[in-house]
Design a protein around this motif. Sequence first.
Motif, short mmCIF file in Angstrom:
data_model
loop_
_atom_site.label_atom_id
_atom_site.label_comp_id
_atom_site.label_asym_id
_atom_site.label_seq_id
_atom_site.Cartn_x
_atom_site.Cartn_y
_atom_site.Cartn_z
N GLY A 172 0.54 -1.26 0.08
CA GLY A 172 -0.07 0.12 -0.14
C GLY A 172 0.63 1.29 0.03
O GLY A 172 0.20 2.47 -0.04
N GLY A 173 2.14 1.22 0.22
CA GLY A 173 3.00 2.26 0.07
C GLY A 173 4.26 2.31 0.20
O GLY A 173 4.57 1.14 0.28
N CYS A 174 5.22 3.16 0.29
CA CYS A 174 6.47 3.19 0.33
C CYS A 174 7.17 4.07 1.47
O CYS A 174 6.40 4.98 1.81
N VAL A 175 8.24 3.80 2.03
CA VAL A 175 9.06 4.69 2.63
C VAL A 175 10.06 5.11 1.66
O VAL A 175 10.83 4.35 1.19
N CYS A 176 10.22 6.42 1.77
CA CYS A 176 11.32 7.16 0.79
C CYS A 176 11.92 8.43 1.31
O CYS A 176 11.35 8.97 2.41
N SER A 177 13.04 8.81 0.94
CA SER A 177 13.32 9.92 1.41
C SER A 177 12.49 11.08 0.82
O SER A 177 11.93 11.02 -0.15
N PRO A 178 12.30 12.28 1.42
CA PRO A 178 11.66 13.12 0.72
C PRO A 178 11.79 13.86 -0.48
O PRO A 178 11.40 14.47 -1.34
N LEU A 179 13.39 13.56 -0.99
CA LEU A 179 13.50 14.04 -2.18
C LEU A 179 13.21 13.17 -3.40
O LEU A 179 13.16 13.60 -4.52
N GLU A 180 12.75 11.91 -3.10
CA GLU A 180 12.24 11.04 -4.21
C GLU A 180 10.61 11.16 -4.07
O GLU A 180 10.03 10.61 -4.91
N VAL A 181 9.98 12.00 -3.35
CA VAL A 181 8.65 12.02 -3.20
C VAL A 181 8.06 12.45 -4.49
O VAL A 181 6.98 12.05 -4.94
N THR A 182 8.28 13.50 -5.16
CA THR A 182 7.79 14.18 -6.41
C THR A 182 7.69 12.99 -7.34
O THR A 182 6.53 12.89 -8.02
N ALA A 183 8.87 12.58 -7.67
CA ALA A 183 8.84 11.47 -8.79
C ALA A 183 7.96 10.32 -8.47
O ALA A 183 7.42 9.92 -9.38
N LEU A 184 7.86 9.91 -7.29
CA LEU A 184 7.06 8.83 -6.82
C LEU A 184 5.78 9.04 -6.83
O LEU A 184 4.75 8.12 -7.29
N ARG A 185 5.38 10.27 -6.32
CA ARG A 185 3.89 10.56 -6.39
C ARG A 185 3.45 10.65 -7.78
O ARG A 185 2.13 10.27 -8.22
N ALA A 186 4.16 11.23 -8.95
CA ALA A 186 3.67 11.20 -10.31
C ALA A 186 3.59 9.97 -10.73
O ALA A 186 2.70 9.40 -11.51
#
Length: 251
Positions: A172-186
């Motif tokens: 249902g989701g991922c843990v990632c650094s905030p720097l990867e959030v934009t790309a993952l949300r897209a």
Amino acid sequence: MRALRRWCVATSFSAESAERIIVALDGMAPDQALAFSAQVEGLRWVKVGLELFVQAGPDVVAQLREQGLRVFLDLKFHDIPATMAGACRRAAALGAELITVHACAGSEALQAAQTAAVEGAQSTGQRVPTLLAVTVLTSWEEQRLQRELAISQGIAERVPGLAQLSASAGIGGCVCSPLEVTALRAQHPEPFALVTPGIRPKGAAVGDQARVMGPAEAMAAGASKLVIGRPITQAENSSGAFATCCAALMV
């Protein structure tokens, strides 16, 4: 929840913003963790990591839930499918609502973990938890990842690849650094959860986190929830520090 809403109205943040912040109880003894979580006004979510869980055992999850808190159990399960399934089944039965697994365990293990978590929650009448796949830990830097683990992929390639593997396995989701959030949300719109450690309010020490961002910036990038530890837990006024972080999400 009604008392929480009344308190939030009297302060500078909303109940919704409080739901977005998970306070990490890292580095605390069990009695310290329980005392801390009981005294931070408006607190909704706490993270129980390996150190606290090893010292306190499963009882700490029940004790925190008795305080009315929601628990993110961050044990980062990574094993063969049957073992991961058994661990997630028991974690879900405890009432943990977010549970971490390592994406690099592979699709078979991830699918088994997801199925077992649903079974564990349903068998004890708990809410079905969201499993969060760990992609690349926020303490890793790209050159060291390549040098020590012989991984030729850069972080910018590896994180979305592991996120896609996890989503395809039903996680249902991922843990990632905030720097990867934009790309993952897209790549993965809501309700796929993106939970981000490495959050540091303005002026806070970075510590052992290599890839960090402020609370408001991380939420604007598409994060679902933020994990914040030392800037709140080591503050002279932890309730004030928590309120400041929550208020930053309303800007």
